[in-house]
Design a protein around this motif. Structure first.
Motif, PDB file in Angstrom:
ATOM      1  N   LYS A   1      -3.180   0.500  -4.181  1.00  0.00           N
ATOM      2  CA  LYS A   1      -2.732  -0.892  -4.087  1.00  0.00           C
ATOM      3  C   LYS A   1      -1.587  -1.117  -5.073  1.00  0.00           C
ATOM      4  O   LYS A   1      -1.788  -1.049  -6.280  1.00  0.00           O
ATOM      5  CB  LYS A   1      -3.890  -1.848  -4.377  1.00  0.00           C
ATOM      6  CG  LYS A   1      -5.018  -1.760  -3.367  1.00  0.00           C
ATOM      7  CD  LYS A   1      -6.149  -2.716  -3.711  1.00  0.00           C
ATOM      8  CE  LYS A   1      -7.295  -2.601  -2.710  1.00  0.00           C
ATOM      9  NZ  LYS A   1      -8.430  -3.491  -3.068  1.00  0.00           N
ATOM     10  N   LYS A   2      -0.422  -1.388  -4.552  1.00  0.00           N
ATOM     11  CA  LYS A   2       0.770  -1.486  -5.398  1.00  0.00           C
ATOM     12  C   LYS A   2       0.928  -2.872  -6.015  1.00  0.00           C
ATOM     13  O   LYS A   2       0.558  -3.884  -5.409  1.00  0.00           O
ATOM     14  CB  LYS A   2       2.021  -1.136  -4.578  1.00  0.00           C
ATOM     15  CG  LYS A   2       2.087   0.315  -4.146  1.00  0.00           C
ATOM     16  CD  LYS A   2       3.416   0.653  -3.493  1.00  0.00           C
ATOM     17  CE  LYS A   2       3.531   0.052  -2.114  1.00  0.00           C
ATOM     18  NZ  LYS A   2       4.724   0.557  -1.397  1.00  0.00           N
ATOM     19  N   MET A   3       1.526  -2.906  -7.207  1.00  0.00           N
ATOM     20  CA  MET A   3       1.896  -4.165  -7.841  1.00  0.00           C
ATOM     21  C   MET A   3       3.253  -4.648  -7.331  1.00  0.00           C
ATOM     22  O   MET A   3       3.477  -5.840  -7.151  1.00  0.00           O
ATOM     23  CB  MET A   3       1.958  -3.993  -9.366  1.00  0.00           C
ATOM     24  CG  MET A   3       0.620  -3.700 -10.005  1.00  0.00           C
ATOM     25  SD  MET A   3      -0.549  -5.057  -9.827  1.00  0.00           S
ATOM     26  CE  MET A   3       0.304  -6.350 -10.713  1.00  0.00           C
TER      27      MET A   3
ATOM     28  N   ILE B   1       0.824  -1.212   0.000  1.00  0.00           N
ATOM     29  CA  ILE B   1       0.000   0.000   0.000  1.00  0.00           C
ATOM     30  C   ILE B   1       0.857   1.261   0.000  1.00  0.00           C
ATOM     31  O   ILE B   1       1.781   1.403   0.796  1.00  0.00           O
ATOM     32  CB  ILE B   1      -0.947   0.040   1.227  1.00  0.00           C
ATOM     33  CG1 ILE B   1      -1.893  -1.159   1.226  1.00  0.00           C
ATOM     34  CG2 ILE B   1      -1.746   1.340   1.241  1.00  0.00           C
ATOM     35  CD1 ILE B   1      -2.875  -1.184   0.077  1.00  0.00           C
ATOM     36  N   GLU B   2       0.548   2.174  -0.914  1.00  0.00           N
ATOM     37  CA  GLU B   2       1.054   3.542  -0.913  1.00  0.00           C
ATOM     38  C   GLU B   2      -0.134   4.441  -0.577  1.00  0.00           C
ATOM     39  O   GLU B   2      -1.233   4.222  -1.075  1.00  0.00           O
ATOM     40  CB  GLU B   2       1.627   3.902  -2.293  1.00  0.00           C
ATOM     41  CG  GLU B   2       2.614   5.030  -2.265  1.00  0.00           C
ATOM     42  CD  GLU B   2       4.047   4.576  -2.009  1.00  0.00           C
ATOM     43  OE1 GLU B   2       4.942   5.426  -2.014  1.00  0.00           O
ATOM     44  OE2 GLU B   2       4.259   3.367  -1.808  1.00  0.00           O
ATOM     45  N   GLU B   3       0.077   5.441   0.249  1.00  0.00           N
ATOM     46  CA  GLU B   3      -1.041   6.270   0.699  1.00  0.00           C
ATOM     47  C   GLU B   3      -0.905   7.709   0.214  1.00  0.00           C
ATOM     48  O   GLU B   3       0.153   8.327   0.357  1.00  0.00           O
ATOM     49  CB  GLU B   3      -1.118   6.269   2.229  1.00  0.00           C
ATOM     50  CG  GLU B   3      -2.283   7.094   2.770  1.00  0.00           C
ATOM     51  CD  GLU B   3      -2.237   7.248   4.287  1.00  0.00           C
ATOM     52  OE1 GLU B   3      -3.178   6.798   4.946  1.00  0.00           O
ATOM     53  OE2 GLU B   3      -1.253   7.822   4.808  1.00  0.00           O
ATOM     54  N   ILE B   4      -1.980   8.240  -0.382  1.00  0.00           N
ATOM     55  CA  ILE B   4      -2.061   9.673  -0.664  1.00  0.00           C
ATOM     56  C   ILE B   4      -2.507  10.344   0.637  1.00  0.00           C
ATOM     57  O   ILE B   4      -3.630  10.166   1.081  1.00  0.00           O
ATOM     58  CB  ILE B   4      -3.061   9.968  -1.790  1.00  0.00           C
ATOM     59  CG1 ILE B   4      -2.672   9.215  -3.068  1.00  0.00           C
ATOM     60  CG2 ILE B   4      -3.136  11.466  -2.068  1.00  0.00           C
ATOM     61  CD1 ILE B   4      -3.729   9.285  -4.161  1.00  0.00           C
ATOM     62  N   PHE B   5      -1.600  11.073   1.263  1.00  0.00           N
ATOM     63  CA  PHE B   5      -1.881  11.595   2.597  1.00  0.00           C
ATOM     64  C   PHE B   5      -1.957  13.115   2.661  1.00  0.00           C
ATOM     65  O   PHE B   5      -2.446  13.680   3.650  1.00  0.00           O
ATOM     66  CB  PHE B   5      -0.795  11.124   3.579  1.00  0.00           C
ATOM     67  CG  PHE B   5       0.536  11.814   3.415  1.00  0.00           C
ATOM     68  CD1 PHE B   5       0.932  12.830   4.269  1.00  0.00           C
ATOM     69  CD2 PHE B   5       1.397  11.451   2.380  1.00  0.00           C
ATOM     70  CE1 PHE B   5       2.146  13.463   4.116  1.00  0.00           C
ATOM     71  CE2 PHE B   5       2.623  12.082   2.221  1.00  0.00           C
ATOM     72  CZ  PHE B   5       3.010  13.090   3.086  1.00  0.00           C
ATOM     73  N   TYR B   6      -1.503  13.812   1.615  1.00  0.00           N
ATOM     74  CA  TYR B   6      -1.331  15.268   1.699  1.00  0.00           C
ATOM     75  C   TYR B   6      -1.848  15.935   0.433  1.00  0.00           C
ATOM     76  O   TYR B   6      -1.774  15.367  -0.676  1.00  0.00           O
ATOM     77  CB  TYR B   6       0.152  15.589   1.871  1.00  0.00           C
ATOM     78  CG  TYR B   6       0.511  17.060   1.746  1.00  0.00           C
ATOM     79  CD1 TYR B   6       0.454  17.909   2.841  1.00  0.00           C
ATOM     80  CD2 TYR B   6       0.903  17.588   0.520  1.00  0.00           C
ATOM     81  CE1 TYR B   6       0.781  19.255   2.724  1.00  0.00           C
ATOM     82  CE2 TYR B   6       1.232  18.930   0.391  1.00  0.00           C
ATOM     83  CZ  TYR B   6       1.169  19.761   1.503  1.00  0.00           C
ATOM     84  OH  TYR B   6       1.486  21.091   1.381  1.00  0.00           O
ATOM     85  N   SER B   7      -2.371  17.143   0.592  1.00  0.00           N
ATOM     86  CA  SER B   7      -2.762  17.948  -0.568  1.00  0.00           C
ATOM     87  C   SER B   7      -2.501  19.422  -0.294  1.00  0.00           C
ATOM     88  O   SER B   7      -2.528  19.872   0.863  1.00  0.00           O
ATOM     89  CB  SER B   7      -4.241  17.738  -0.905  1.00  0.00           C
ATOM     90  OG  SER B   7      -5.072  18.293   0.084  1.00  0.00           O
ATOM     91  N   TYR B   8      -2.242  20.160  -1.364  1.00  0.00           N
ATOM     92  CA  TYR B   8      -2.059  21.616  -1.293  1.00  0.00           C
ATOM     93  C   TYR B   8      -2.799  22.230  -2.469  1.00  0.00           C
ATOM     94  O   TYR B   8      -2.489  21.935  -3.643  1.00  0.00           O
ATOM     95  CB  TYR B   8      -0.578  21.987  -1.352  1.00  0.00           C
ATOM     96  CG  TYR B   8      -0.330  23.490  -1.287  1.00  0.00           C
ATOM     97  CD1 TYR B   8      -0.093  24.129  -0.082  1.00  0.00           C
ATOM     98  CD2 TYR B   8      -0.351  24.257  -2.449  1.00  0.00           C
ATOM     99  CE1 TYR B   8       0.111  25.502  -0.024  1.00  0.00           C
ATOM    100  CE2 TYR B   8      -0.141  25.633  -2.413  1.00  0.00           C
ATOM    101  CZ  TYR B   8       0.094  26.248  -1.185  1.00  0.00           C
ATOM    102  OH  TYR B   8       0.295  27.612  -1.133  1.00  0.00           O
ATOM    103  N   ASP B   9      -3.794  23.066  -2.187  1.00  0.00           N
ATOM    104  CA  ASP B   9      -4.595  23.724  -3.214  1.00  0.00           C
ATOM    105  C   ASP B   9      -3.945  25.053  -3.576  1.00  0.00           C
ATOM    106  O   ASP B   9      -3.860  25.954  -2.735  1.00  0.00           O
ATOM    107  CB  ASP B   9      -6.017  23.950  -2.701  1.00  0.00           C
ATOM    108  CG  ASP B   9      -6.978  24.338  -3.816  1.00  0.00           C
ATOM    109  OD1 ASP B   9      -6.546  25.002  -4.772  1.00  0.00           O
ATOM    110  OD2 ASP B   9      -8.160  23.980  -3.726  1.00  0.00           O
TER     111      ASP B   9
END
Length: 432
Positions: free
Chosen positions: A398-400, A375-383
């Motif tokens: 979900k990583k290969m 698993i890789e997680e998208i944890f952050y965003s900047y608008d």
């Protein structure tokens, strides 16, 4: 002293507890994630059918019997995957129908119970609250009618897509034509292709020490890329590494030009795929390069990833860090003129070494981090429109394979193009 006799019946607290328990079960069974399952399956089915149509068109054009046979085999595999998606869609639809019937019955039962419980509201508190809410809604409606509507604008943080809620897939996964020899690299499509080049795909394998590259390989379709047939190589230089060749796996193709970190410099290189001309523009002198501010996690460092190039609906950006900004991520818009120039810049509080990759959607920067091998997680965003940062996204990929060396968003098909330990993979972004 006197006895107090209550002529009213006792309040049925057990009934209220039952309603609360049923409501809690409904909330647990009907989650926002579950409600997007159907959308994800439909989007995936649409994508695979479009890909199948493209492959059939290519098959009709084939002259070689051998190549046609291989293309036909790919189409057979596409049919099998589409059938699998249809089966999942049917099962999900059946589950939704069952959930709908069950929830409707529970809601009707809760409604009847609450009507009975309202009889105990002798002071008419609930009725008064409803009247007040209706009056409030009416006043708000009147104010909205009086106000003049502002002209419609497209916000960088929206683009009409809504908030990103999930990542579906992988949609496509294959070992590169190079095999396992080159675990570091990048691939994708030209985000702004010339007419006639809409179906082309490009691939760069970092050949020297898994760090450097000096040519770009192009394929006419996804099928030819997956089969490794008919590549066209365009050389930046005859040797590797040398002045203005590729350094690091983070690069993008935009308007027939490849954008990447120039070899051994804190500069952006623009390589014209037709003329093979190279233009450069330097970032601030304290910009990290040569693994000073790379992407990383506790287990490893992704060497020579100081600069990340990303694309969205508006063009190309470069993501980097400087010592003056304490190693935190900086976003700079790259104007794709010849030579390229830098436009607006945004400063974030995200330390670059806490992320493993970044990508951009509708003017919003997203950062990923390594959770585990799967698993890789998208944890952050900047608008970039509102300058608002978030560290609580928790959207999983979900990583290969274990590591993601390259990741970029293509606004043409809303897919993430990923290079992961010699595998080329796509994922579909799901929006509200």
């Amino acid at each position: 002293m006197c006895d107090l006799k209550n002529l009213d019946p006792l309040f049925p607290k057990d009934e209220l507890t039952k309603v609360e328990t049923t409501a809690l079960k409904c909330i647990r069974s009907i989650t926002s994630e579950k409600m997007t399952d159907l959308d994800r399956l439909v989007l995936g089915l649409q994508q695979r059918i479009k890909q199948l149509e493209d492959n059939v068109v290519e098959l009709e054009k084939e002259n070689s019997n051998l190549y046609a046979a291989v293309s036909l085999r790919i189409i057979e595999l596409e049919f099998a995957e589409i059938q699998d998606l249809l089966n999942k869609l049917n099962r999900t639809t059946d589950d939704y129908h069952h959930l709908n019937v069950q929830a409707a019955a529970q809601l009707e039962d809760m409604k009847d119970t609450m009507v009975e419980l309202e009889k105990f509201d002798k002071m008419r508190v609930i009725k008064k609250n409803r009247e007040n809410q209706i009056k409030k809604n009416l006043e708000q409606c009147k104010e909205e009618l009086k106000a003049s509507s502002p002209p419609p604008t497209v916000s960088p943080g929206r683009c009409g897509l809504g908030q990103m809620v999930n990542v579906a897939g992988p949609r496509t996964s294959s070992l590169t034509p190079y095999g396992t020899s080159y675990p570091y690299g990048a691939w994708g499509r030209d985000v702004k292709p010339a007419r006639g080049d809409e179906n082309k795909y490009w691939l760069v394998g970092l050949t020297t020490s898994n760090v450097f590259g000096h040519y770009v390989r192009q394929y006419s379709t996804l099928s030819t890329l997956l089969l490794g047939i008919g590549p066209k190589d365009t050389y930046i230089s005859s040797s590797n590494p040398t002045t203005n060749t590729i350094q690091g796996s983070n690069m993008v193709m935009y308007a027939n030009a490849l954008y990447y970190n120039c070899y051994n410099k804190y500069s952006v290189c623009q390589f014209n795929m037709t003329t093979r001309a190279i233009s450069t523009v330097a970032l601030p002198s304290d910009t990290g390069y040569n693994s000073k501010f790379p992407f990383a996690h506790l287990g490893t460092t992704y060497s020579y990833t100081d600069m990340d190039f990303v694309t969205d609906e508006s063009g190309v950006y470069v993501i980097y860090a400087t010592t003056s900004n304490f190693g935190n991520v900086i976003i700079t818009k790259v104007e794709t003129s010849n030579p390229p120039v830098f436009n607006q810049t945004w400063f974030t509080s995200l330390h670059k070494k806490t992320a493993t990759n970044t990508f951009m959607v509708c003017g919003v920067l997203y950062a990923t981090r390594y959770l585990d091998k799967e698993i890789e997680e998208i944890f952050y965003s900047y608008d970039t429109k509102t300058n608002k940062e978030r560290y609580d996204l928790k959207i999983n990929i979900k990583k290969m394979k274990t590591n993601i060396e390259h990741l970029n968003y293509d606004p043409r098909d809303h897919l993430l193009y990923v290079y992961s330990d010699a595998y080329i993979v796509t994922y579909e972004l799901v929006f509200q």
